[in-house]
Design a protein around this motif. Structure first.
Motif, PDB file in Angstrom:
ATOM      1  N   ASN B  45       0.820  -1.206   0.000  1.00 29.83           N
ATOM      2  CA  ASN B  45       0.000   0.000   0.000  1.00 29.83           C
ATOM      3  C   ASN B  45       0.855   1.257   0.000  1.00 29.83           C
ATOM      4  OD1 ASN B  45      -2.502  -1.174  -0.169  1.00 29.83           O
ATOM      5  ND2 ASN B  45      -2.749  -1.365   2.046  1.00 29.83           N
ATOM      6  N   THR B  48       2.259   1.751  -3.592  1.00 27.02           N
ATOM      7  CA  THR B  48       1.255   2.214  -4.546  1.00 27.02           C
ATOM      8  C   THR B  48       0.689   3.579  -4.186  1.00 27.02           C
ATOM      9  OG1 THR B  48      -0.430   1.061  -3.291  1.00 27.02           O
ATOM     10  CG2 THR B  48       0.491  -0.093  -5.174  1.00 27.02           C
ATOM     11  N   GLY B  49       1.091   4.116  -3.052  1.00 27.30           N
ATOM     12  CA  GLY B  49       0.616   5.454  -2.689  1.00 27.30           C
ATOM     13  C   GLY B  49      -0.733   5.460  -2.003  1.00 27.30           C
ATOM     14  N   TYR B  50      -1.253   4.293  -1.636  1.00 32.79           N
ATOM     15  CA  TYR B  50      -2.546   4.266  -0.948  1.00 32.79           C
ATOM     16  C   TYR B  50      -2.373   4.697   0.502  1.00 32.79           C
ATOM     17  CZ  TYR B  50      -6.944   2.464   0.896  1.00 32.79           C
ATOM     18  OH  TYR B  50      -8.157   2.335   1.514  1.00 32.79           O
ATOM     19  N   LEU B  51      -1.269   4.285   1.101  1.00 29.54           N
ATOM     20  CA  LEU B  51      -0.930   4.730   2.450  1.00 29.54           C
ATOM     21  C   LEU B  51       0.353   5.539   2.352  1.00 29.54           C
ATOM     22  CD1 LEU B  51      -1.361   1.553   4.652  1.00 29.54           C
ATOM     23  CD2 LEU B  51      -2.801   3.575   4.651  1.00 29.54           C
ATOM     24  N   SER B  52       0.595   6.352   3.332  1.00 27.67           N
ATOM     25  CA  SER B  52       1.876   7.027   3.348  1.00 27.67           C
ATOM     26  C   SER B  52       2.688   6.463   4.503  1.00 27.67           C
ATOM     27  CB  SER B  52       1.667   8.511   3.537  1.00 27.67           C
ATOM     28  OG  SER B  52       0.916   8.708   4.691  1.00 27.67           O
ATOM     29  N   LEU B  66       5.407   9.889  -2.821  1.00 27.80           N
ATOM     30  CA  LEU B  66       4.759  10.916  -2.007  1.00 27.80           C
ATOM     31  C   LEU B  66       4.808  12.287  -2.666  1.00 27.80           C
ATOM     32  CD1 LEU B  66       5.377  10.710   1.815  1.00 27.80           C
ATOM     33  CD2 LEU B  66       3.253  10.574   0.527  1.00 27.80           C
ATOM     34  N   LYS B  73       1.847   6.981  -9.798  1.00 29.19           N
ATOM     35  CA  LYS B  73       0.721   6.054  -9.876  1.00 29.19           C
ATOM     36  C   LYS B  73       0.460   5.599 -11.312  1.00 29.19           C
ATOM     37  CE  LYS B  73      -1.503   7.726  -5.713  1.00 29.19           C
ATOM     38  NZ  LYS B  73      -2.518   8.642  -5.175  1.00 29.19           N
ATOM     39  N   PRO B  80      -5.142  -5.117  -5.198  1.00 27.05           N
ATOM     40  CA  PRO B  80      -5.169  -5.228  -3.733  1.00 27.05           C
ATOM     41  C   PRO B  80      -5.639  -6.615  -3.309  1.00 27.05           C
ATOM     42  CG  PRO B  80      -6.440  -3.338  -4.512  1.00 27.05           C
ATOM     43  CD  PRO B  80      -6.149  -4.194  -5.692  1.00 27.05           C
TER      44      PRO B  80
END
Lengths: 234, 322
Positions: B45, B48-52, B66, B73, B80
């Motif tokens: 995640n 893929t930039g879903y979470l930082s 980021l 992306k 997922p």
């Protein structure tokens, strides 16, 4: 952003939600129009406008309850948030698609004015003002609904939460006059979504009110963006 | 292609990833292996930039996820853990939506057709996703990740919940993807990594504890040569006779019995070929040898061993900490 807008709009009408909303909306507006305009033997639509806005309290949360909560529950937000679209774009797309469905239904109610103008004297500026008022208040309510749907995974919680929030806004307008303290009354009047549009119903284009509604919507959409982004940092 | 540098991720007071760094080169298929809750999904995640991440950087094709999320992306296709499907859409519609969402500029019709053919969902393209079986849904999820031909493809547990035939198909598909893409996949199934990946990263409790080529890893840990032998004859006597053969370190019956033959596990010391002396000894005693096969240490053993070593390494440090 356009892709999400189109997808949202399509999903309103590939699931029962869009049809149910349109049917209930038009049934309620027809009944309200029948009771408060036709049976009241008046060509003044300001009461219709006020009653409809009260109806929005229940109706519009149905339109927005799904928008972010369902994505989160089905984990489809992982697709959207890992695609090259900005969060602002996503929020705007969802807002605009709900607004489109709502505005479409509201514009359909304009049909009621046709027989009205045939058998009575419709004051066109006032009727038009009422239409603008309904659209502006509806827009704010949708923005609130979108924001609240970012807070939860449950559609029901989103709908009930939105209804409660909107109810508070409307209640403020009703009870504000009874507060003795001037500063409090003045401060609360900033939140009184339900009284700001009065000038429109008199046929006066109130630029300040227009700005007011646009900024309320903007504030809630901004909050929605922040809350969606915040999830990344959790 | 992918550079991850000292990523730390905390969920409140829970440390999900603790200073993880690695690089993945172009065209590699890398397996992310670890027990449940080790931090595999969190790692994916973050890439893929879903979470930082709490700190550290992740770069895809040299682009910081980021700092330039949109650019980064575009380079990634992501499946997922739970495929992100809209149940009310038809397969074709859905892939079209993904195509628009990713802002692709390929020949739309041909590209989508190709993606559907590669993932073998062309037959169901007009069906509503909500009515598809689990295997098909998973494949639509994979197709979604391939839309737009991203250079990097990330799969989070791609074969969970599929039947054996589908698993083989999906693994073949991933192996083929490795020819033109860089692939990362996470799994807790070792044979999957063994059969698909060039390299393997083992993660446990948020820490990267091994980063090796799949082949090497098995070899590194393999110290002794082991055989499995099926021999007819009285169990005790055979066991004793086996132990007396030169070079045998261990000989134990497993308890498995096939007719009159018992199964034994033999271990020889390094550099000794057991097979000939074994044969002569058995022939002399008139005990027929029904089967003899080498037993490589599989990744299962490797994994357990590495985890044990890691824990042992950390245990004294912990004590010192107290």
């Amino acid at each position: 952003m356009l892709a999400i807008y189109k997808k949202e709009l399509r999903s309103y009408f590939t699931t029962p939600l869009g049809y149910v909303f349109a049917a209930v909306f038009l049934a309620v507006s027809g009944a309200v129009f029948g009771v408060f305009t036709v049976q009241a033997r008046t060509s003044d639509v300001s009461t219709f406008c006020r009653m409809m806005i009260l109806g929005y309290l229940v109706l519009l949360p149905l339109l927005t309850m799904r928008s972010f909560s369902e994505e989160k529950r089905l984990r489809t937000d992982q697709l959207i948030m890992t695609s090259p679209v900005s969060v602002t774009g996503v929020v705007m797309a969802k807002f605009l698609s709900a607004l489109t469905v709502f505005a479409g239904c509201t514009l359909l109610t304009c049909l009621y004015y046709i027989p009205l103008s045939k058998y009575g004297n419709t004051n066109v500026p006032r009727a038009f003002g009422c239409l603008v008022a309904m659209l502006l208040v509806g827009m704010c309510f949708i923005a609130v609904g979108i924001f609240i749907s970012t807070l939860t995974e449950s559609q029901v919680a989103a709908a009930v939460g939105t209804m409660a929030t909107l109810l508070v806004f409307v209640m403020i307008s009703f009870f504000n006059g009874r507060i003795n303290s001037y500063p409090v009354r003045r401060a609360l009047s900033w939140l009184s979504v339900y009284s700001r549009f009065t000038n429109f119903t008199y046929g006066i284009f109130d630029f300040a009110a227009l700005l007011y509604y646009l900024s309320v919507a903007a504030v809630f959409l901004f909050l929605a963006v922040r809350f969606v982004e915040k999830r990344r940092w959790a | 292609m992918i550079e991850v540098e000292s990523i730390i991720k905390n969920y409140g007071s829970v440390v999900a990833l603790d200073d993880v760094s690695f690089t993945v080169n172009e065209g590699e298929i890398v397996g992310f292996l670890g027990p449940n809750g080790a931090g595999k999904t969190t790692m994916m995640n973050i890439i893929t930039g879903y979470l930082s991440s709490t700190s550290g950087t992740a770069k895809v094709c040299g682009i910081d996820v980021l700092e330039h999320p949109d650019e980064a992306k575009k380079k990634i296709g992501f499946l997922p853990e739970q495929p992100p499907l809209y149940n009310e859409m038809k397969v074709k519609e859905y892939l079209g939506f993904v195509y628009e969402l990713k802002n692709c500029s390929l020949n739309r019709k041909e590209h989508l057709k190709e993606v559907m053919q590669v993932t073998k969902i062309y037959d169901v393209k007009d069906r509503v996703i909500g009515n598809l079986s689990k295997g098909y849904r998973q494949r639509v999820g994979i197709a979604q990740a391939l839309v737009g031909n991203p250079p990097v493809i990330i799969f989070d547990e791609p074969t969970v919940g599929l039947d054996p035939k589908q698993i083989i198909e999906i693994r073949n598909l991933i192996r083929n993807l490795g020819k033109g893409h860089t692939v990362i996949l996470s799994t807790h199934i070792l044979s999957e990594v063994q059969s698909v990946c060039d390299r393997i990263l083992i993660i446990n409790e948020g820490k990267l504890i091994a980063d090796e080529e799949t082949r090497n890893l098995a070899r590194v840990v393999e110290e002794n040569r082991r055989f499995r032998a099926q021999i007819c004859g009285p169990r005790r006597e055979v066991e004793n006779a086996l132990r007396s053969v030169d070079g045998v370190v261990r000989a134990d019956a497993t308890g498995e019995k096939d007719g009159e033959a018992f199964t034994y596990i033999l271990e020889s010391s390094k550099g000794v070929d057991l097979r000939k002396p074994l044969f002569y000894m058995l022939a002399k005693n008139n005990w027929p040898l029904l089967g003899l096969e080498p037993v490589g240490m599989d990744l299962e053993d490797v994994f357990v061993k590495i985890m044990d070593e890691d824990e042992k390494r950390r245990a004294p440090a912990k004590r010192r900490g107290r």
